[in-house]
Design a protein around this motif. Sequence first.
Motif, PDB file in Angstrom:
ATOM      1  N   GLU A 116       4.304  -6.261   6.665  1.00  0.00           N
ATOM      2  CA  GLU A 116       2.901  -6.597   6.909  1.00  0.00           C
ATOM      3  C   GLU A 116       1.960  -5.607   6.230  1.00  0.00           C
ATOM      4  O   GLU A 116       0.902  -5.976   5.747  1.00  0.00           O
ATOM      5  CB  GLU A 116       2.614  -6.603   8.416  1.00  0.00           C
ATOM      6  CG  GLU A 116       3.111  -7.837   9.120  1.00  0.00           C
ATOM      7  CD  GLU A 116       2.670  -7.841  10.568  1.00  0.00           C
ATOM      8  OE1 GLU A 116       1.482  -7.601  10.837  1.00  0.00           O
ATOM      9  OE2 GLU A 116       3.544  -8.084  11.426  1.00  0.00           O
ATOM     10  N   TYR A 117       2.338  -4.338   6.222  1.00  0.00           N
ATOM     11  CA  TYR A 117       1.472  -3.293   5.674  1.00  0.00           C
ATOM     12  C   TYR A 117       2.089  -2.673   4.431  1.00  0.00           C
ATOM     13  O   TYR A 117       3.301  -2.578   4.314  1.00  0.00           O
ATOM     14  CB  TYR A 117       1.233  -2.202   6.725  1.00  0.00           C
ATOM     15  CG  TYR A 117       0.576  -2.720   7.964  1.00  0.00           C
ATOM     16  CD1 TYR A 117      -0.779  -3.022   7.974  1.00  0.00           C
ATOM     17  CD2 TYR A 117       1.309  -2.945   9.123  1.00  0.00           C
ATOM     18  CE1 TYR A 117      -1.394  -3.528   9.109  1.00  0.00           C
ATOM     19  CE2 TYR A 117       0.709  -3.441  10.262  1.00  0.00           C
ATOM     20  CZ  TYR A 117      -0.646  -3.732  10.248  1.00  0.00           C
ATOM     21  OH  TYR A 117      -1.241  -4.236  11.369  1.00  0.00           O
ATOM     22  N   GLY A 118       1.239  -2.235   3.522  1.00  0.00           N
ATOM     23  CA  GLY A 118       1.719  -1.536   2.338  1.00  0.00           C
ATOM     24  C   GLY A 118       1.789  -2.385   1.098  1.00  0.00           C
ATOM     25  O   GLY A 118       2.059  -1.888   0.008  1.00  0.00           O
ATOM     26  N   GLY A 119       1.553  -3.680   1.228  1.00  0.00           N
ATOM     27  CA  GLY A 119       1.643  -4.586   0.090  1.00  0.00           C
ATOM     28  C   GLY A 119       0.644  -4.293  -1.015  1.00  0.00           C
ATOM     29  O   GLY A 119       0.769  -4.810  -2.121  1.00  0.00           O
ATOM     30  N   GLU A 120      -0.315  -3.404  -0.743  1.00  0.00           N
ATOM     31  CA  GLU A 120      -1.316  -3.046  -1.759  1.00  0.00           C
ATOM     32  C   GLU A 120      -0.681  -2.383  -2.981  1.00  0.00           C
ATOM     33  O   GLU A 120      -1.298  -2.332  -4.039  1.00  0.00           O
ATOM     34  CB  GLU A 120      -2.378  -2.101  -1.170  1.00  0.00           C
ATOM     35  CG  GLU A 120      -3.174  -2.706  -0.033  1.00  0.00           C
ATOM     36  CD  GLU A 120      -2.505  -2.531   1.334  1.00  0.00           C
ATOM     37  OE1 GLU A 120      -3.135  -2.923   2.322  1.00  0.00           O
ATOM     38  OE2 GLU A 120      -1.365  -2.043   1.407  1.00  0.00           O
ATOM     39  N   ILE A 121       0.564  -1.896  -2.841  1.00  0.00           N
ATOM     40  CA  ILE A 121       1.219  -1.299  -4.013  1.00  0.00           C
ATOM     41  C   ILE A 121       1.475  -2.341  -5.095  1.00  0.00           C
ATOM     42  O   ILE A 121       1.747  -1.991  -6.235  1.00  0.00           O
ATOM     43  CB  ILE A 121       2.540  -0.578  -3.664  1.00  0.00           C
ATOM     44  CG1 ILE A 121       3.572  -1.564  -3.127  1.00  0.00           C
ATOM     45  CG2 ILE A 121       2.296   0.603  -2.759  1.00  0.00           C
ATOM     46  CD1 ILE A 121       4.978  -1.051  -3.141  1.00  0.00           C
TER      47      ILE A 121
END
Length: 178
Positions: A116-121
């Motif tokens: 859910e989190y961290g996909g901004e990479i």
Amino acid sequence: MRIEKRSIGFFLLASLFLFGFGLPQNIEKKVVRELKKTFEDVEFSMEPIAISEELNASLPSKINSDNFFKLSTKNSLLGYAFVDQAPSKTAQFDYLVVFDGNLKLIHSKVLVYREEYGGEIGSKRWLKQFLGKTGNDRVDHEDNIDGIAGATISVRSMTTAIDHLLQTIGILQENKAL
């Protein structure tokens, strides 16, 4: 007995079709699509790169027939592609790194992110920090790669994975394996 032979033959044919280059089918499709975009729809072939077991044992990123490919047209070398997984907080994500024929990093892409989190990479803006890097360069999330709030683990993981790959490229070049 005859039915068994057909079943085995069908299974082998289906396995070859489903696994192609050894990559899962959904990943393989994404890799091919990214490579076509990177090389502007030029027709190319993907040839797995073989590295001796002895040399591979010394590499930070392990090379096998399912993750490192030479890309070429009928007449010339286009570059190289590396596909692997790196850990995120509780899962792993799949990524692709593309090098030109001179082994300069020209494209990277997070293919599948499973958290859910961290996909901004996976953003082009963040990934462009790696463009132009070679086997002589080092990248580090504390020194020369910007972080992303809320994606600390994934930033560290992707940066470490690319740094290991760059070190691997450098070693392969030193050993004239590419």
